[in-house]
Design a protein around this motif. Structure first.
Motif, short mmCIF file in Angstrom:
data_model
loop_
_atom_site.label_atom_id
_atom_site.label_comp_id
_atom_site.label_asym_id
_atom_site.label_seq_id
_atom_site.Cartn_x
_atom_site.Cartn_y
_atom_site.Cartn_z
N GLN A 80 0.84 -1.20 0.00
CA GLN A 80 0.00 0.00 0.00
C GLN A 80 0.87 1.25 0.00
O GLN A 80 1.68 1.47 0.90
N ALA A 81 0.67 2.06 -1.03
CA ALA A 81 1.50 3.26 -1.16
C ALA A 81 1.15 4.32 -0.12
O ALA A 81 1.95 5.22 0.14
N ASP A 82 -0.05 4.22 0.48
CA ASP A 82 -0.49 5.23 1.42
C ASP A 82 0.12 5.05 2.81
O ASP A 82 -0.07 5.89 3.69
N ILE A 83 0.81 3.94 3.03
CA ILE A 83 1.40 3.70 4.35
C ILE A 83 2.67 4.54 4.49
O ILE A 83 3.62 4.38 3.73
N ALA A 84 2.66 5.44 5.46
CA ALA A 84 3.81 6.31 5.71
C ALA A 84 4.48 5.86 7.00
O ALA A 84 4.21 6.37 8.08
N ALA A 85 5.32 4.86 6.88
CA ALA A 85 5.98 4.30 8.06
C ALA A 85 7.28 3.63 7.65
O ALA A 85 7.48 3.30 6.47
N GLU A 86 8.14 3.41 8.60
CA GLU A 86 9.41 2.74 8.35
C GLU A 86 9.69 1.79 9.51
O GLU A 86 9.20 1.99 10.63
N PRO A 87 10.47 0.71 9.25
CA PRO A 87 10.76 -0.23 10.32
C PRO A 87 11.52 0.43 11.46
O PRO A 87 12.40 1.27 11.25
N ALA A 88 11.18 0.05 12.68
CA ALA A 88 11.86 0.62 13.84
C ALA A 88 13.29 0.11 13.96
O ALA A 88 14.15 0.77 14.55
N HIS A 89 13.55 -1.08 13.37
CA HIS A 89 14.88 -1.68 13.44
C HIS A 89 15.24 -2.26 12.07
O HIS A 89 14.40 -2.32 11.17
N ALA A 90 16.47 -2.72 11.93
CA ALA A 90 16.95 -3.18 10.64
C ALA A 90 16.51 -4.59 10.29
O ALA A 90 16.56 -4.99 9.13
N TRP A 91 16.10 -5.39 11.27
CA TRP A 91 15.78 -6.78 10.98
C TRP A 91 14.36 -6.95 10.43
O TRP A 91 13.48 -6.11 10.63
N GLY A 93 10.67 -8.03 10.04
CA GLY A 93 9.59 -8.19 11.01
C GLY A 93 9.58 -7.15 12.09
O GLY A 93 8.76 -7.22 13.01
N ALA A 94 10.48 -6.16 12.00
CA ALA A 94 10.50 -5.10 13.01
C ALA A 94 9.22 -4.28 12.93
O ALA A 94 8.64 -4.11 11.85
N PRO A 95 8.72 -3.76 14.06
CA PRO A 95 7.49 -2.96 14.03
C PRO A 95 7.68 -1.68 13.23
O PRO A 95 8.79 -1.15 13.13
N LEU A 96 6.59 -1.21 12.65
CA LEU A 96 6.62 0.01 11.84
C LEU A 96 6.39 1.24 12.72
O LEU A 96 5.54 1.24 13.60
N VAL A 97 7.16 2.26 12.43
CA VAL A 97 7.04 3.54 13.13
C VAL A 97 6.51 4.56 12.15
O VAL A 97 7.07 4.72 11.06
N PRO A 98 5.41 5.27 12.47
CA PRO A 98 4.86 6.25 11.53
C PRO A 98 5.84 7.35 11.19
O PRO A 98 6.65 7.78 12.02
#
Length: 252
Positions: A80-91, A93-98
């Motif tokens: 989804q292009a509308d998701i504005a988030a990035e992984p909290a860590h490099a591995w 499955g890391a949680p996404l941070v807005p």
């Protein structure tokens, strides 16, 4: 040989047992494949593309919907292009941070489903959710407080706007949204699930008064598509966690 025996070592009960095992194995195989028709496997974290090949993913099937549209599953869909988030860590499955406005990021409690960008319809093909001004046969019950004209107050106590109409789900006889007019004239939909009705105001704990300005709008002033409903509800849902930084902190 005993009664029901076909040979000295095979009888009808044994054949029925074998048939049941074969049927049950086939049923499990079928259910596992159908269970993987949608939502599996997850998006490839490396390429961002859907990976839908290989066992147990079934071949694509086309479903004909009652409104004349078709739905094909499984199908390859990009992230989804509308998701504005990035992984909290490099591995992986890391949680996404807005990133940017967390209420519009599309993650966490603000997640939404890529539903069809068209209005939901009733059994007769008519528009399902409409404002009261278009359906004179519906109205607020006389024993209930009519919220039209009441101010809408955010979680910070700041007045965001005024309720100007209610949107009703006509087949279900339920109010789904309040239509709120902001000071600048813009109108936003407020899901009734996030509303706390008071005698002199409509209070919303999910977001702040200033955050009503960024609530996603509808393309049509008197209709809401299923995709727009997802994004609108997701905005208020995201506010339960991201409206204020303190909401992301531990309770104790």
């Amino acid at each position: 040989m005993g009664t029901g025996a076909i040979t000295s070592y095979v009888d009808v009960a044994q054949l029925v047992l074998y048939a049941f095992w074969a049927f049950f194995a086939g049923l499990v195989y079928y259910l596992v494949r159908e269970n993987h028709r949608e939502g599996y496997p997850d998006m490839d974290s490396g390429t961002g593309r859907g990976v839908i090949t290989g066992w147990p993913v079934p071949d694509a099937k086309t479903y004909k919907l009652a409104d004349g549209h078709e739905h094909v599953v499984p199908k390859a869909e990009p992230s989804q292009a509308d998701i504005a988030a990035e992984p909290a860590h490099a591995w992986t499955g890391a949680p996404l941070v807005p990133t940017g406005n967390p209420l519009l990021a599309g993650v966490g409690p603000g997640s939404w489903t890529e539903r069809a960008d068209r209005v939901d319809t009733d059994g007769d093909g008519g528009v399902r959710i409409l404002p009261l001004r278009l359906v004179p046969d519906f109205d607020v019950a006389h024993q209930d407080r009519d919220p039209r004209g009441l101010p809408v107050v955010g979680a910070d106590g700041v007045e965001a706007g005024t309720v100007v109409d209610l949107w009703v789900d006509t087949p279900e006889n339920l109010f789904r949204y309040l239509e709120v007019e902001l000071p600048g004239g813009a109108r936003k939909l407020l899901p009734i699930n996030f509303v706390n009705f008071k005698r002199d105001a409509v209070k919303v704990k999910a977001i702040l008064g200033s955050q009503f300005a960024d609530v996603p709008t509808t393309k049509h002033p008197e209709q809401v598509t299923m995709l727009e409903e997802e994004k609108i509800c997701a905005y208020y849902g995201a506010g339960t966690l991201y409206a204020e930084p303190s909401r992301q902190e531990p309770l104790l």
